[in-house]
Each structure stands twice: as structure tokens, then as C-alpha cells.
Scaffold this motif. Structure first.
Motif, mmCIF file in Angstrom:
data_model
loop_
_atom_site.group_PDB
_atom_site.id
_atom_site.type_symbol
_atom_site.label_atom_id
_atom_site.label_comp_id
_atom_site.label_asym_id
_atom_site.label_seq_id
_atom_site.Cartn_x
_atom_site.Cartn_y
_atom_site.Cartn_z
ATOM 1 N N LEU A 91 0.845 -0.964 -0.037
ATOM 2 C CA LEU A 91 -0.112 -0.001 -0.137
ATOM 3 C C LEU A 91 0.723 1.076 0.094
ATOM 4 N N ILE B 163 1.957 1.900 -3.665
ATOM 5 C CA ILE B 163 1.211 2.325 -4.264
ATOM 6 C C ILE B 163 0.833 3.977 -4.022
ATOM 7 N N ASN B 164 0.744 4.103 -2.700
ATOM 8 C CA ASN B 164 0.329 5.534 -2.389
ATOM 9 C C ASN B 164 1.393 6.564 -2.760
ATOM 10 N N ASN B 165 2.612 6.053 -3.183
ATOM 11 C CA ASN B 165 3.676 6.821 -3.512
ATOM 12 C C ASN B 165 3.928 6.992 -5.048
ATOM 13 N N TRP C 33 -1.566 4.167 -8.112
ATOM 14 C CA TRP C 33 -2.608 4.567 -7.473
ATOM 15 C C TRP C 33 -3.931 4.603 -8.372
ATOM 16 N N ASN D 42 -4.593 0.834 -9.422
ATOM 17 C CA ASN D 42 -5.187 -0.133 -8.617
ATOM 18 C C ASN D 42 -6.521 0.221 -7.980
ATOM 19 N N PHE D 43 -6.949 1.415 -7.799
ATOM 20 C CA PHE D 43 -8.091 1.939 -7.074
ATOM 21 C C PHE D 43 -9.110 2.697 -7.725
ATOM 22 N N TYR E 236 -5.905 11.806 -6.522
ATOM 23 C CA TYR E 236 -4.803 11.299 -5.925
ATOM 24 C C TYR E 236 -4.127 12.101 -4.592
ATOM 25 N N HIS F 114 -6.359 12.435 -1.643
ATOM 26 C CA HIS F 114 -6.158 11.479 -0.709
ATOM 27 C C HIS F 114 -4.908 11.457 -0.049
ATOM 28 N N GLN F 115 -3.830 11.988 -0.516
ATOM 29 C CA GLN F 115 -2.816 11.870 0.033
ATOM 30 C C GLN F 115 -2.102 13.275 1.149
ATOM 31 N N ILE G 148 -13.377 3.921 -5.943
ATOM 32 C CA ILE G 148 -12.579 3.815 -5.210
ATOM 33 C C ILE G 148 -12.787 2.588 -4.198
ATOM 34 N N TYR H 211 -10.060 2.204 0.954
ATOM 35 C CA TYR H 211 -9.133 3.212 0.591
ATOM 36 C C TYR H 211 -9.821 4.642 0.122
#
Length: 527
Positions: A12, A15-17, A22, A25-26, A76, A79-80, A110, A114
Motif C-alpha cells: 500500500l 502504491i500510495n507513493n 494508485w 489499482n484504485f 490522488y 487523498h494524500q 475507489i 481506501y
């Protein structure tokens, strides 16, 4: 030794980086058939993601998915990064509604575990539990950018915004951009003619005269092939129906020269070329090039605006040479201008005659002082074009460049600053090769000879008409890209000639070329 298996938490984090991971996958997006599929960015979108900067301008073919890409990037980052704002501005209301519906579909795709929970959702804004928000709005008459600070601003179909919003609105939006390294603004559009601020910004970005980085994505790529697959299949069947069941072949006897050029220089396929032939039946070739350009220069064709034939200009721009980077024998004082106002395309040949036109300005960062030189065959061999050279310095450049080209015969315009240049050339510098033109003296009732070309409504019309004829029948060969770009926006309005309205549009090189043609027509040398 076996690789250590990553934990769910480690996967995770990876993926989040990564934006691309991201999204794939989402997030899901609707396909051409309406089903929701993973958001896998295409090659053009990937190029932009990897090369974007703070200020970006995109010229593109239709429906390549850059608005969707921006919505994905905004989701993206929202969310971050807590407490951040993202704005997508559409050209009209129905576009705004469609984009917001697409945003909600992407958000709802999504997976629950997540996806950030919503704090608020209305018809044009999503606000998340981490206080980040994404808004979709319209570039109407309301002034933009006064009430928010945004991490990302995407201006969709910017060329179709109203003129005031393209200029004053953009200034306000730039001020609303967050002051951190990752903030960015994206101007994205298909073309909408010439003379608007989108045209100006993109042209200046191409020349590296703007803070914006330019991107161009045409239709001659695999992304277009994938996106337009149903239409392309239909076009192939149409083509076969009128060609005894045969598809288009890579055969010079079947392909137009332009199609051969596309196959040689781009990634276009024969399937796409059949689609192009199918498409231009109804929309015409000029409109096709604006909506689906293969090269940036095609997008801004405006056949009903300019004095000069836009198609001839475009065809010439496909084939112009690069200016010389090293010019032997050029005076040292001119070397610093090579590629920085001075473009040399052909070196002088011994004993050949050369003919130049000069348009002089004050050198106060307004209009440009321009020189165009033609050889005796009519080929453009050199141009000079800068707006920061005062007349007392410009005269030295004129002399040195003229001497380099075998004492070129110059025809300067004698209006305003041109008269000062003529006096300095003939009296201070003793430059003999300044052309004299017959002029009717209304007071004395006879014709007199005067240095230079006096421009009024009658003489300007003659100069422009002679230049148009020489260019369009091929008496002259224009090598300079910026000259051609100015010719593209050179217009006539109620008997008055000049550049199309718009900030940063100039016609000084066109005037210089017109004067050079008059000098060539006279065909005189005094030495």
C-alpha cells in the motif's frame, strides 16, 4: 535466495507513493462501451505526468483524456494531502456538469477501505474528511481565483474561454496557485483559431518566451487508435465499400503526399489514415486539422482570416530549414545575436546581389526592429528581429549585416523611426546601398527620388499585394518560421493591414519581407 514477500502495508505504501499505480489499482473510468475499467494511463498521459512543471500548456487532438487525467491526479493528491484544494474549470456549463459526474464516478469506484469519506457533496464540489476538496466550475463572466488557494488548477478547453477570462482570469488564477513545489496549473485545449491568449501563450512557450512548458499530443498515436476504435472500424468498412473490398495499402500510388509524410514522420497506422479520409468527407480538411492536428502548426490554421494562403504557409512550415548555428565570417558584434534575434539560413555567395527590407522601431520593448534579406533568386537568407535595440545601435547592425551580404541593397520604411535610421545610414555611416523610390511631391507638382519606402494606405496595399503574389506563386521562398507565423495572423480590416488582435502579435517581419520584395523587384545596385 527467495525475495521477501511484501506485506499489505508495504504494498500500500508503494502504491500510495506513485500516481500511476494508485490510479490503476484504485480508480475506474467508463470505457467506450460504458463499462467501468481500471484507470490505466496511456502513453501521452504518462508523458505529461512524468514531465509536467508548475506552469503547463497542452495543445491536443480531441478526446485524448487529459481532463479525466487531471481529475484522477486531483483525486490522488486529495487523498494524500489534507487541507488542499483542486479546481477544474470548464469552458461551459454542460462540460462542467459532465466532468463533475465523471469525478463522482471515479471517486465512487475507489474501494471503500481506501476511499476518503465525504464531509460534503453538492452539484460541483466534493469535500473530504481530511478537509481536501475538488471543485468543478465554469469559466463564465465571474472573476476567477479570488476566493481560494489551489494545489492544482486545470483550465479545460481554455481556447474557448471568453477573451477577458483568458487574460485577466488567468492572471487571477495564477495568483491563486499554492506557493509550494508541487502546485501546478494546466491550460489544456484543442485550438480555436488565432489571436486569442491560448494561441499566444502556446506560441511563446514553443519559442521558450513563456514560463509555461508546452506539450503537444496529436491524433497519430496508439492512444487515438484505442480511443477511437469503434469509429475507425466503421471507417475501414466504408473505405472497403468504395474500393472493392480492399483496405488502404502503403503504396505511393494509393497514398496522398501528406499521408506518406504522416507514415514517415509519425506513428500513424493505415487504419487511422482510412479514418481520416472518412472523417474529412463531412468536416473538411481545414476543420479536421484544427480538431485533430498531427503537428502543432496545423491546429491554428485559419483560412478565412489571414491575407496569405494559410495552407501554403502550413505546407512551407513542414519543410523549413533550421537556421545555421555557426556562421563563418560574420562580424563578432553580430555573433551574439545568432539564435537570439538573428537567423542565418544561407551564407553569402561571392559577387551575388542581395536585397533587404527594414522595419524600424524605437527599441523600447514594444514593436520589433526587423531586417529581412533575400538573394537574387528570392530565397530568404537572413532575418533579424528584436525589440530592445534603439535606433542608434540598430543602424550598426544594419550596416554590418548588409556588408556581410555583399553590400545588400536595403529598402527601409521611412515612416517615424525609419527616417532616423535612413539619415544615420546615409549621412553618418555612408552606406551607399539604400534604395531610392520615386514619390509624387504634391506641393511642387513633380516626382522626386527619396530614400526608403513611404507607407500610406495606397503604398501599403501595393506592398502587401505584391508580397502575397510573390509568396503564393513561388517567386520568393520563405525559410524563417517566425516570419511564416506572423504571415499566418496578418489580416486586412476595412483597408487596413496588420496583425490579428491579441497581445504579443506582431507583423514587423512581414513588413520587412514586403520591403525586401520591393527591393528585389527594383533589382538595382549602386556599387
Amino acid at each position: 535466495m527467495a525475495k521477501k514477500k511484501l506485506s499489505t502495508k508495504e504494498k500500500l505504501a508503494i502504491i500510495n507513493n506513485d500516481i500511476e499505480l494508485w490510479l490503476s489499482n484504485f480508480v475506474k473510468i467508463p470505457s467506450n462501451t460504458g463499462e467501468m475499467i481500471p484507470f490505466k494511463i496511456n502513453a501521452e498521459q504518462k508523458d505529461f505526468v512524468e514531465n509536467k512543471e508548475r506552469y503547463n500548456i497542452i495543445l491536443k487532438s480531441r478526446q485524448l483524456g487529459f481532463s479525466t487525467l487531471s481529475l484522477g491526479i486531483m483525486l490522488y493528491y486529495a487523498h494524500q494531502r489534507p487541507n488542499t484544494t483542486y479546481i477544474l474549470i470548464a469552458d461551459k456549463g454542460d462540460s462542467s456538469s459532465n466532468l463533475f459526474e465523471r469525478l463522482k464516478m471515479m471517486y465512487e469506484s475507489i474501494p471503500d477501505q481506501y476511499r476518503l469519506k465525504q464531509r460534503r457533496s453538492n452539484r460541483d464540489e466534493l469535500v473530504f474528511e481530511n478537509n481536501s476538496r475538488i471543485a468543478v466550475m465554469v469559466a463564465g463572466s465571474k472573476e476567477l481565483g479570488r476566493s481560494f488557494t489551489a494545489q492544482i488548477i486545470h483550465c479545460s478547453e481554455f481556447a474557448f474561454w471568453g477573451g477577458n477570462q483568458q487574460e485577466r482570469g488567468l492572471v487571477a488564477l495564477e495568483q491563486a496557485l499554492a506557493k509550494n513545489d508541487d502546485a501546478m496549473i494546466i491550460l489544456e485545449s484543442t485550438a480555436n483559431g488565432i489571436g486569442n491568449n491560448y494561441y499566444n501563450i502556446f506560441g511563446n512557450a514553443e519559442k521558450r518566451r513563456s514560463k509555461y512548458k508546452h506539450f503537444f499530443y496529436g491524433w497519430t498515436n496508439k492512444s487515438h487508435l484505442d480511443q477511437f476504435r469503434p469509429e475507425i472500424n466503421e471507417a475501414v468498412e466504408w473505405y472497403r465499400s468504395i474500393n472493392k473490398g480492399a483496405k488502404l495499402k502503403n503504396d505511393p500510388l494509393e497514398l496522398y503526399p501528406y499521408e506518406q509524410k504522416l507514415l514517415k514522420e509519425t506513428n500513424v497506422t493505415l487504419l487511422q489514415l482510412m479514418w481520416r479520409q472518412w472523417k474529412i468527407q463531412d468536416m473538411g480538411e481545414d476543420m479536421f486539422k484544427q480538431e485533430y492536428p498531427a503537428y502543432p502548426i496545423e491546429a491554428f490554421i485559419s483560412t478565412d482570416t489571414g491575407v496569405f494562403d494559410a495552407n501554403i504557409i502550413t505546407e512551407r512550415m513542414y519543410n523549413i530549414p533550421e537556421p545555421l548555428k555557426v556562421v563563418e565570417g560574420l562580424p563578432a558584434s553580430l555573433q551574439k545575436f545568432i539564435g537570439n534575434g538573428l537567423n542565418i539560413y544561407q551564407l553569402p555567395k561571392p559577387k551575388d546581389w542581395y536585397f533587404g527590407g527594414i522595419d524600424t522601431a524605437a527599441g523600447l520593448k514594444g514593436d520589433y526592429s526587423s531586417i529581412t534579406i533575400l538573394d537574387a533568386e528570392g530565397e530568404q537568407v537572413a532575418t533579424f528581429n528584436r525589440n530592445d535595440i534603439p535606433v542608434y545601435k540598430f543602424v550598426d547592425i544594419v550596416v554590418q549585416l548588409g556588408q556581410f551580404y555583399n553590400y545588400c541593397m536595403y529598402l527601409p520604411e521611412r515612416n517615424t523611426y525609419g527616417l532616423d535610421l535612413i539619415n544615420r545610414l546615409t549621412r553618418e555611416k555612408n552606406y551607399i546601398q539604400v534604395l531610392k523610390i520615386k514619390k509624387f511631391d504634391k506641393i511642387k507638382g513633380r516626382r522626386t527620388w527619396e530614400y526608403g519606402w513611404y507607407s500610406d494606405s495606397v503604398s501599403k496595399t501595393k506592398m502587401v499585394n505584391d508580397l502575397k503574389e510573390a509568396f503564393e506563386i513561388g517567386t520568393i521562398l520563405v525559410n524563417d518560421k517566425e516570419t511564416l507565423e506572423q504571415m499566418k495572423i496578418f489580416t486586412e480590416n476595412k483597408g487596413s493591414f496588420g496583425n490579428a488582435n491579441g497581445k504579443g502579435n506582431y507583423d514587423d517581419l512581414v513588413d520587412g519581407l514586403g520591403l525586401a520584395v520591393q527591393s528585389l523587384k527594383q533589382g538595382r545596385y549602386y556599387i
